[in-house]
Design a protein around this motif. Sequence first.
Motif, PDB file in Angstrom:
ATOM      1  N   HIS A  29       0.812  -1.245  -0.062  1.00 15.73           N
ATOM      2  CA  HIS A  29       0.008  -0.011  -0.162  1.00 15.73           C
ATOM      3  C   HIS A  29       0.766   1.286  -0.100  1.00 15.73           C
ATOM      4  O   HIS A  29       1.570   1.213   0.842  1.00 15.73           O
ATOM      5  CB  HIS A  29      -0.931   0.075   1.225  1.00 15.73           C
ATOM      6  CG  HIS A  29      -2.076  -0.906   1.145  1.00 15.73           C
ATOM      7  ND1 HIS A  29      -3.263  -0.634   1.989  1.00 15.73           N
ATOM      8  CD2 HIS A  29      -2.620  -1.993   0.180  1.00 15.73           C
ATOM      9  CE1 HIS A  29      -4.266  -1.702   1.486  1.00 15.73           C
ATOM     10  NE2 HIS A  29      -3.621  -2.096   0.489  1.00 15.73           N
ATOM     11  N   THR A  30       0.848   2.056  -1.034  1.00 17.63           N
ATOM     12  CA  THR A  30       1.378   3.373  -1.063  1.00 17.63           C
ATOM     13  C   THR A  30       0.923   4.406  -0.362  1.00 17.63           C
ATOM     14  O   THR A  30       1.634   5.655  -0.142  1.00 17.63           O
ATOM     15  CB  THR A  30       1.669   3.814  -2.566  1.00 17.63           C
ATOM     16  OG1 THR A  30       0.393   4.057  -3.049  1.00 17.63           O
ATOM     17  CG2 THR A  30       2.268   2.495  -3.371  1.00 17.63           C
ATOM     18  N   ALA A  31      -0.384   4.498  -0.002  1.00 19.38           N
ATOM     19  CA  ALA A  31      -0.840   5.527   0.602  1.00 19.38           C
ATOM     20  C   ALA A  31      -1.163   5.438   2.241  1.00 19.38           C
ATOM     21  O   ALA A  31      -1.561   4.064   2.517  1.00 19.38           O
ATOM     22  CB  ALA A  31      -2.531   5.967   0.016  1.00 19.38           C
ATOM     23  N   LEU A  32      -0.947   6.384   3.088  1.00 19.53           N
ATOM     24  CA  LEU A  32      -0.871   6.124   4.372  1.00 19.53           C
ATOM     25  C   LEU A  32      -1.597   7.230   5.177  1.00 19.53           C
ATOM     26  O   LEU A  32      -1.329   8.460   4.597  1.00 19.53           O
ATOM     27  CB  LEU A  32       0.352   5.928   5.132  1.00 19.53           C
ATOM     28  CG  LEU A  32       0.355   5.209   6.500  1.00 19.53           C
ATOM     29  CD1 LEU A  32       1.454   4.403   6.946  1.00 19.53           C
ATOM     30  CD2 LEU A  32       0.442   6.639   7.597  1.00 19.53           C
ATOM     31  N   TYR A  33      -2.654   7.104   6.066  1.00 19.62           N
ATOM     32  CA  TYR A  33      -3.532   8.097   6.581  1.00 19.62           C
ATOM     33  C   TYR A  33      -3.115   8.077   8.155  1.00 19.62           C
ATOM     34  O   TYR A  33      -3.309   6.904   8.743  1.00 19.62           O
ATOM     35  CB  TYR A  33      -4.781   8.136   6.228  1.00 19.62           C
ATOM     36  CG  TYR A  33      -5.062   8.004   4.657  1.00 19.62           C
ATOM     37  CD1 TYR A  33      -4.919   6.777   4.119  1.00 19.62           C
ATOM     38  CD2 TYR A  33      -5.702   8.873   4.165  1.00 19.62           C
ATOM     39  CE1 TYR A  33      -5.238   6.263   2.766  1.00 19.62           C
ATOM     40  CE2 TYR A  33      -5.648   8.847   2.640  1.00 19.62           C
ATOM     41  CZ  TYR A  33      -5.673   7.404   1.983  1.00 19.62           C
ATOM     42  OH  TYR A  33      -6.001   7.491   0.964  1.00 19.62           O
ATOM     43  N   TRP A  34      -3.341   9.281   8.741  1.00 16.66           N
ATOM     44  CA  TRP A  34      -3.512   9.092  10.165  1.00 16.66           C
ATOM     45  C   TRP A  34      -4.832   9.999  10.691  1.00 16.66           C
ATOM     46  O   TRP A  34      -5.030  11.049   9.863  1.00 16.66           O
ATOM     47  CB  TRP A  34      -2.408   9.813  10.779  1.00 16.66           C
ATOM     48  CG  TRP A  34      -0.966   8.971  10.996  1.00 16.66           C
ATOM     49  CD1 TRP A  34       0.132   9.291  10.225  1.00 16.66           C
ATOM     50  CD2 TRP A  34      -0.573   8.121  12.167  1.00 16.66           C
ATOM     51  NE1 TRP A  34       1.010   8.340  10.688  1.00 16.66           N
ATOM     52  CE2 TRP A  34       0.450   7.750  11.935  1.00 16.66           C
ATOM     53  CE3 TRP A  34      -1.546   7.585  13.191  1.00 16.66           C
ATOM     54  CZ2 TRP A  34       1.119   6.689  12.562  1.00 16.66           C
ATOM     55  CZ3 TRP A  34      -0.602   6.566  13.881  1.00 16.66           C
ATOM     56  CH2 TRP A  34       0.391   6.269  13.585  1.00 16.66           C
ATOM     57  N   TYR A  35      -5.738   9.422  11.454  1.00 10.82           N
ATOM     58  CA  TYR A  35      -6.839  10.159  11.934  1.00 10.82           C
ATOM     59  C   TYR A  35      -6.633  10.052  13.351  1.00 10.82           C
ATOM     60  O   TYR A  35      -6.026   9.139  14.020  1.00 10.82           O
ATOM     61  CB  TYR A  35      -7.974   9.276  11.296  1.00 10.82           C
ATOM     62  CG  TYR A  35      -8.288   9.103  10.035  1.00 10.82           C
ATOM     63  CD1 TYR A  35      -7.593   8.315   9.274  1.00 10.82           C
ATOM     64  CD2 TYR A  35      -9.034  10.025   9.549  1.00 10.82           C
ATOM     65  CE1 TYR A  35      -7.998   8.267   7.746  1.00 10.82           C
ATOM     66  CE2 TYR A  35      -9.281  10.328   7.995  1.00 10.82           C
ATOM     67  CZ  TYR A  35      -8.667   9.173   7.181  1.00 10.82           C
ATOM     68  OH  TYR A  35      -9.263   9.186   5.938  1.00 10.82           O
ATOM     69  N   ARG A  36      -7.538  10.853  13.895  1.00 11.71           N
ATOM     70  CA  ARG A  36      -7.669  10.815  15.437  1.00 11.71           C
ATOM     71  C   ARG A  36      -9.216  10.715  15.828  1.00 11.71           C
ATOM     72  O   ARG A  36     -10.031  11.223  15.147  1.00 11.71           O
ATOM     73  CB  ARG A  36      -7.213  12.476  16.103  1.00 11.71           C
ATOM     74  CG  ARG A  36      -7.438  12.496  17.609  1.00 11.71           C
ATOM     75  CD  ARG A  36      -6.568  13.579  17.968  1.00 11.71           C
ATOM     76  NE  ARG A  36      -7.054  14.710  17.482  1.00 11.71           N
ATOM     77  CZ  ARG A  36      -6.826  15.817  18.027  1.00 11.71           C
ATOM     78  NH1 ARG A  36      -5.685  16.087  18.938  1.00 11.71           N
ATOM     79  NH2 ARG A  36      -7.507  16.985  17.844  1.00 11.71           N
ATOM     80  N   GLN A  37      -9.523   9.765  16.811  1.00  8.97           N
ATOM     81  CA  GLN A  37     -10.787   9.704  17.417  1.00  8.97           C
ATOM     82  C   GLN A  37     -10.984  10.179  18.848  1.00  8.97           C
ATOM     83  O   GLN A  37     -10.531   9.190  19.727  1.00  8.97           O
ATOM     84  CB  GLN A  37     -11.266   8.238  17.004  1.00  8.97           C
ATOM     85  CG  GLN A  37     -12.709   8.024  17.207  1.00  8.97           C
ATOM     86  CD  GLN A  37     -13.028   6.611  17.041  1.00  8.97           C
ATOM     87  OE1 GLN A  37     -12.430   5.661  17.038  1.00  8.97           O
ATOM     88  NE2 GLN A  37     -14.428   6.414  16.535  1.00  8.97           N
TER      89      GLN A  37
END
Lengths: 114, 112
Positions: A29-37
Amino acid sequence: GAGVSQSPSNKVTEKGKDVELRCDPISGHTALYWYRQSLGQGLEFLIYFQGNSAPDKSGLPSDRFSAERTGGSVSTLTIQRTQQEDSAVYLCASSLDRGNYEQYFGPGTRLTVT
Amino acid sequence: GENVEQHPSTLSVQEGDSAVIKCTYSDSASNYFPWYKQELGKGPQLIIDIRSNVGEKKDQRIAVTLNKTAKHFSLHITETQPEDSAVYFCAAGDTGRRALTFGSGTRLQVQP
């Protein structure tokens, strides 16, 4: 195959300390995301990496937050001088490429700032 | 920017009944609408998604409908089972904005 992994699963830190959270995306996987919950809330976008392109940092809430992605794989989210309002679950997701929207999430790191 | 609203915030149904969760979005450029299921202590799991060139998509007991004119989309779960109990999130995205914008979530409880 293996999914997205994150470490640590839980982190308790004192106000003012720095923390590092790690994400291992799905292989290939070339795309990486960070989210906050935050507790009982939806997911808030933080930062996005795509291949070797400059990251999209538009969601970072302050300059205390930064992230890097080494070798196009593992990513580290760093929070400096942590504050109590930083307490949340930090989720990492990856997707196959920029043309593929399906994002697959890791289990998250629960950060508690005391 | 995009804004996604999700209703209801909580939903309780009897086992075997249907459940419907609705979302609206604001940005007409959005063209990808996934739904995630999140169980306690786990990350969100993608359960179904729909793109703007289709109006409805089904996968066994779950279905998603999309009305681009009205800017709303819905998740339908039929023949609910206790294991469907979880928090469900809708989201919206587009080709220019890689990150998804999420709704605030719906806590679904299926009573046995």
